[in-house]
Design an enzyme around this catalytic site. Sequence first.
Site, PDB file in Angstrom:
ATOM      1  N   TRP A  39      -8.567   0.216  -1.821  1.00  0.00           N
ATOM      2  CA  TRP A  39      -9.004   1.675  -2.314  1.00  0.00           C
ATOM      3  C   TRP A  39      -7.946   2.706  -2.607  1.00  0.00           C
ATOM      4  CZ3 TRP A  39     -13.989   2.922   1.407  1.00  0.00           C
ATOM      5  CH2 TRP A  39     -14.891   1.867   1.245  1.00  0.00           C
ATOM      6  N   LYS A  40      -6.974   2.298  -2.083  1.00  0.00           N
ATOM      7  CA  LYS A  40      -5.583   3.272  -2.528  1.00  0.00           C
ATOM      8  C   LYS A  40      -6.113   4.681  -1.742  1.00  0.00           C
ATOM      9  CE  LYS A  40      -4.469   0.194  -6.246  1.00  0.00           C
ATOM     10  NZ  LYS A  40      -3.485   0.344  -7.529  1.00  0.00           N
ATOM     11  N   GLU A  47       3.381  -0.135  -5.343  1.00  0.00           N
ATOM     12  CA  GLU A  47       3.055   1.309  -5.189  1.00  0.00           C
ATOM     13  C   GLU A  47       4.003   1.748  -4.011  1.00  0.00           C
ATOM     14  OE1 GLU A  47      -1.018   1.827  -5.453  1.00  0.00           O
ATOM     15  OE2 GLU A  47      -0.973   1.041  -7.493  1.00  0.00           O
ATOM     16  N   GLU A  96       1.002 -10.004  -7.129  1.00  0.00           N
ATOM     17  CA  GLU A  96       0.641  -8.746  -8.140  1.00  0.00           C
ATOM     18  C   GLU A  96       1.757  -8.411  -8.980  1.00  0.00           C
ATOM     19  OE1 GLU A  96      -2.910  -6.709  -5.929  1.00  0.00           O
ATOM     20  OE2 GLU A  96      -1.111  -5.609  -5.401  1.00  0.00           O
ATOM     21  N   GLY A 113      -7.966  -3.386  -7.094  1.00  0.00           N
ATOM     22  CA  GLY A 113      -7.646  -2.030  -6.955  1.00  0.00           C
ATOM     23  C   GLY A 113      -9.063  -1.164  -7.495  1.00  0.00           C
TER      24      GLY A 113
HETATM   25  C1  PEP Z   1      -3.748  -3.208  -6.550  1.00  0.00           C
HETATM   26  O1  PEP Z   1      -3.207  -1.982  -6.471  1.00  0.00           O
HETATM   27  O2  PEP Z   1      -3.472  -3.972  -5.616  1.00  0.00           O
HETATM   28  C2  PEP Z   1      -4.278  -3.653  -7.679  1.00  0.00           C
HETATM   29  C3  PEP Z   1      -4.454  -4.715  -7.694  1.00  0.00           C
HETATM   30  O3  PEP Z   1      -4.925  -2.675  -8.661  1.00  0.00           O
HETATM   31  P1  PEP Z   1      -5.709  -3.073 -10.009  1.00  0.00           P
HETATM   32  O4  PEP Z   1      -6.995  -3.798  -9.669  1.00  0.00           O
HETATM   33  O5  PEP Z   1      -6.303  -1.358 -10.084  1.00  0.00           O
HETATM   34  O6  PEP Z   1      -4.937  -3.404 -11.050  1.00  0.00           O
END
Ligand code: PEP
Length: 252
Positions: free
Chosen positions: A10-11, A98, A168, A235
Amino acid sequence: MRQKTVAGNWKMNKTLPEGLELAAAVLDGVKGLAPSARVILAPAFIHLQAVAALLKGSPVGLAAQNCSPEEKGAFTGEVSAGMIRSCGAEYVIIGHSERRAWFGEDGPLLQKKITRAISSHLVPIYCVGETLEEREAKRQFDVVQGQLQEAVFHLDPEQAGKIIFAYEPVWAIGTGRNAAADQAQEMHSYIRTILAKKFGAHLAASASILYGGSCNPQNAAALFAQPDVDGGLIGGASLNAADFLSIIKSAN
Ligand code: PEP
């Protein structure tokens, strides 16, 4: 056969009431779906305890998004792995791009965090992945190999066997541009080869390697159908219960 995993990062999103509403909707949906996949939610630190209470006794797991490399002490503003565990979480995301990019987290620090998480009985979800520049320079395999080497190679196979890996690619995170299924498969298979060389064939064959980067209800099935893709770290699409549940369905 490896169990698939779908984890929602969820960041820094959702107030406490919003997070509880989202967690309750996911939990409801999961009860209805009874998915074969393992489902994990990763809210902000400050919401872990409340979300843990809501998920208690359910099949949905709980993760923190980060932890301190230190056990305890004078580290103002930090949160320890032991604190996270005591709030009811079982997993912790480590090495998210991040945190690497905005908080200067590097290999030696991530190595300490992984060790600390394991010794505190948390399962690390260790993120690796190359930037667009690195992919364009055809350095993606070296970069990912280096990220594994610097943070994980100090472990023995028993410890390494506790880790969930997440590929990722940085160029796919939050950009709406996901890796194609064959690009993900190529890297996941490479990661498995690296793990086999370092820790043995058994660990490599049983390791969970998730894909993350703009995974959504439209592309999840194709990504998860790849033989070395064991689910996703999600995300943006994990912030909406219907989208997240649709992705969970794709992992069945
Ligand atoms: C994440 O930040 O781990 C991610 C996969 O983000 P998103 O799905 O928004 O690209």
